[in-house]
Design a protein around this motif. Structure first.
Motif, mmCIF file in Angstrom:
data_model
loop_
_atom_site.group_PDB
_atom_site.id
_atom_site.type_symbol
_atom_site.label_atom_id
_atom_site.label_comp_id
_atom_site.label_asym_id
_atom_site.label_seq_id
_atom_site.Cartn_x
_atom_site.Cartn_y
_atom_site.Cartn_z
ATOM 1 N N VAL A 1 0.837 -1.197 0.000
ATOM 2 C CA VAL A 1 0.000 0.000 0.000
ATOM 3 C C VAL A 1 0.874 1.250 0.000
ATOM 4 O O VAL A 1 2.071 1.193 0.298
ATOM 5 C CB VAL A 1 -0.922 0.039 1.240
ATOM 6 N N ASP A 2 0.265 2.364 -0.335
ATOM 7 C CA ASP A 2 0.898 3.663 -0.153
ATOM 8 C C ASP A 2 0.444 4.202 1.198
ATOM 9 O O ASP A 2 -0.723 4.548 1.367
ATOM 10 C CB ASP A 2 0.495 4.626 -1.278
ATOM 11 N N ARG A 3 1.363 4.215 2.150
ATOM 12 C CA ARG A 3 1.011 4.673 3.491
ATOM 13 C C ARG A 3 1.076 6.198 3.548
ATOM 14 O O ARG A 3 2.092 6.793 3.185
ATOM 15 C CB ARG A 3 1.979 4.079 4.517
ATOM 16 N N PRO A 4 0.006 6.848 3.978
ATOM 17 C CA PRO A 4 0.010 8.310 4.022
ATOM 18 C C PRO A 4 0.855 8.834 5.183
ATOM 19 O O PRO A 4 1.183 8.095 6.117
ATOM 20 C CB PRO A 4 -1.468 8.656 4.233
ATOM 21 N N GLU A 5 1.200 10.104 5.125
ATOM 22 C CA GLU A 5 1.843 10.741 6.281
ATOM 23 C C GLU A 5 0.885 10.664 7.459
ATOM 24 O O GLU A 5 -0.321 10.861 7.309
ATOM 25 C CB GLU A 5 2.161 12.200 5.960
ATOM 26 N N ALA B 1 2.337 -0.214 8.954
ATOM 27 C CA ALA B 1 1.757 1.044 9.438
ATOM 28 C C ALA B 1 1.715 1.054 10.959
ATOM 29 O O ALA B 1 1.987 2.075 11.597
ATOM 30 C CB ALA B 1 0.356 1.245 8.859
ATOM 31 N N TYR B 2 1.404 -0.083 11.548
ATOM 32 C CA TYR B 2 1.314 -0.165 13.006
ATOM 33 C C TYR B 2 2.690 -0.019 13.644
ATOM 34 O O TYR B 2 2.867 0.701 14.631
ATOM 35 C CB TYR B 2 0.667 -1.478 13.417
ATOM 36 N N SER B 3 3.685 -0.706 13.095
ATOM 37 C CA SER B 3 5.022 -0.622 13.678
ATOM 38 C C SER B 3 5.609 0.770 13.494
ATOM 39 O O SER B 3 6.466 1.200 14.268
ATOM 40 C CB SER B 3 5.953 -1.673 13.058
ATOM 41 N N THR B 4 5.136 1.501 12.481
ATOM 42 C CA THR B 4 5.630 2.856 12.246
ATOM 43 C C THR B 4 5.002 3.863 13.194
ATOM 44 O O THR B 4 5.695 4.655 13.829
ATOM 45 C CB THR B 4 5.342 3.286 10.795
ATOM 46 N N LYS C 1 1.804 10.032 20.184
ATOM 47 C CA LYS C 1 2.837 10.784 20.914
ATOM 48 C C LYS C 1 3.152 12.113 20.240
ATOM 49 O O LYS C 1 3.992 12.865 20.711
ATOM 50 C CB LYS C 1 4.110 9.939 21.018
ATOM 51 N N GLY C 2 2.477 12.371 19.110
ATOM 52 C CA GLY C 2 2.691 13.618 18.401
ATOM 53 C C GLY C 2 3.802 13.582 17.378
ATOM 54 O O GLY C 2 4.133 14.613 16.773
ATOM 55 N N VAL C 3 4.384 12.402 17.146
ATOM 56 C CA VAL C 3 5.462 12.265 16.166
ATOM 57 C C VAL C 3 4.868 12.051 14.777
ATOM 58 O O VAL C 3 4.001 11.192 14.590
ATOM 59 C CB VAL C 3 6.386 11.081 16.526
ATOM 60 N N THR C 4 5.329 12.832 13.808
ATOM 61 C CA THR C 4 4.842 12.718 12.440
ATOM 62 C C THR C 4 5.754 11.801 11.627
ATOM 63 O O THR C 4 6.980 11.928 11.677
ATOM 64 C CB THR C 4 4.770 14.101 11.767
ATOM 65 N N HIS C 5 5.143 10.886 10.887
ATOM 66 C CA HIS C 5 5.888 9.924 10.077
ATOM 67 C C HIS C 5 5.613 10.198 8.597
ATOM 68 O O HIS C 5 4.465 10.384 8.193
ATOM 69 C CB HIS C 5 5.460 8.504 10.437
ATOM 70 N N ALA D 1 -2.913 4.865 15.454
ATOM 71 C CA ALA D 1 -3.303 6.059 14.696
ATOM 72 C C ALA D 1 -2.861 5.955 13.243
ATOM 73 O O ALA D 1 -3.611 6.296 12.320
ATOM 74 C CB ALA D 1 -2.717 7.317 15.341
ATOM 75 N N CYS D 2 -1.640 5.476 13.030
ATOM 76 C CA CYS D 2 -1.126 5.350 11.661
ATOM 77 C C CYS D 2 -1.888 4.269 10.899
ATOM 78 O O CYS D 2 -2.122 4.394 9.696
ATOM 79 C CB CYS D 2 0.357 5.012 11.713
#
Length: 377
Positions: A143-147, A167-170, A152-156, A174-175
């Protein structure tokens, strides 16, 4: 993943409160040690809470304190699909493969502090709450994982052509919710998750789950050995069944999904009979186990909320559950991965958005496993 504790509740009676791994011929099978767990669906965790979530103030307080929750809405903000106000609900049900704590013994592998969502299902509850459709998302889907921003407020950063379960491990729950909403265009109203230990214990508390196998299932990796016939699975056996790939069929993740879906139907049937139990102690044990097993979105993070939610699901039986796998095809570049059949998948998402039944054409001719009918309830 980190979880937020819910605020302390009012005590009942006080101040007026009422108490795909596809295996082409000739290819070497993947024997990765990473095992999977199935997240018990909303019918299990929430349904048991309905039975045990009332009574003395201490009981309420204890159960409420068990529930872990994450604030998905705050993490995702406003950049989400619009909620369709037609009386339906979408619930993302996740199973993670964390190796920490008690889960390490059950899941095996290295405790590296990470986890992946090795089971993901969208449960669409139709208006009237008498029917539901369940769409399994294969963990190996590219998949294309979105930003996304985690709790915790960290943006990926966004990523192209990565496995869905990363997505979960990243970025945690929320992701994963963000990725599912990006894939489907559907807003997830709620999120539920359970782990290895919680799954095994709850199945044992339920007294096991009855299934029938039409073939022998033997998988040393998941410690499962079932002869064809009728079985009452204990927690360990149930865990082995829902995470086995090599025990039956073609060894693919898609086949494992077929086993999971059959097990869920058997599990739902089992939960429907909990109401015949009359022992307050037994009901409390079930509710205590269920509330400790789940992590929810913050909107469901209290006994009152979870009880209200469960009340809306009680009318759904396994015969009124349509279970499908998100339409996928094997990746031509790697048969151990699958890619979304976008035109067919869109038929699924459009049907659910309009609160309609998923058309048969949506899954006709798509990639599937080789374990259909192996497990029945």
């Amino acid at each position: 993943m980190s979880a937020e504790s819910t605020p302390e509740p009012a005590i009942p009676g006080k101040d007026g409160n009422d108490g795909p791994r596809h295996r082409a011929k000739g290819r070497k099978k993947d024997v990765s040690p990473r095992h999977r767990a199935l997240l018990i669906t909303a019918w299990v965790a929430a349904g048991v809470v309905v039975l045990g979530g009332t009574g003395a103030g201490y009981v309420y307080f204890k159960l409420n304190g068990n529930i872990k929750s994450v604030d998905i809405n705050q993490a995702l903000g406003t950049d989400r699909p619009v909620k369709v106000d037609n009386g339906s609900e979408n619930i993302l049900v996740l199973g993670s493969d964390s190796r920490s704590g008690t889960n390490k013994k059950l899941g095996g592998g290295t405790d590296d502090g990470s986890a992946r969502s090795d089971t993901a299902m969208i449960i669409h509850v139709y208006k009237g709450h008498k029917k539901a459709s369940v769409v399994s998302i294969p963990r190996d889907t590219l998949v294309d994982r979105p930003e996304c921003t985690d709790t915790k407020g960290v943006t990926h950063d966004a990523a192209h052509a990565v496995m869905f379960n990363e997505a979960y491990s990243t970025g945690g729950a929320a992701c994963t919710v963000k990725t599912v909403e990006s894939i489907s265009g559907l807003r997830m109203d709620h999120y539920l998750e359970v782990d290895f230990a919680g799954f095994e214990k709850l199945i044992n508390e339920l007294g096991g789950v009855q299934i029938t196998t039409t073939k022998d299932i033997k998988d040393p990796q998941s410690h499962l050995n079932l002869k064809a016939g009728r079985h009452t699975l204990n927690g360990s056996q149930a865990l082995g069944l829902v995470r086995t790939r090599h025990g039956v069929g073609d060894g693919s993740d898609l086949g494992r999904i077929q086993l999971q879906q059959a097990f869920i139907k058997a599990l739902v049937n089992q939960v429907k009979h909990i109401g015949v139990l009359t022992s307050p102690t037994k009901l409390y044990q079930l509710a205590d186990t269920a509330t400790q097993a789940v992590t929810t979105d913050s909107d469901l993070g209290s006994v009152n909320s979870l009880t209200s939610f469960a009340d809306g699901l009680k009318g759904i039986s396994s015969t009124n559950m349509n279970m499908v796998t998100m339409p996928v095809a094997y990746d031509p570049a790697n048969p151990n991965r699958v890619i979304i059949e976008k035109s067919k998948a869109q038929l699924v998402w459009t049907a659910l958005k309009n609160d309609q039944a998923i058309p048969a054409a949506a899954t006709k001719g798509t990639a599937t496993g080789d374990a259909k009918g192996v497990v029945t309830s």
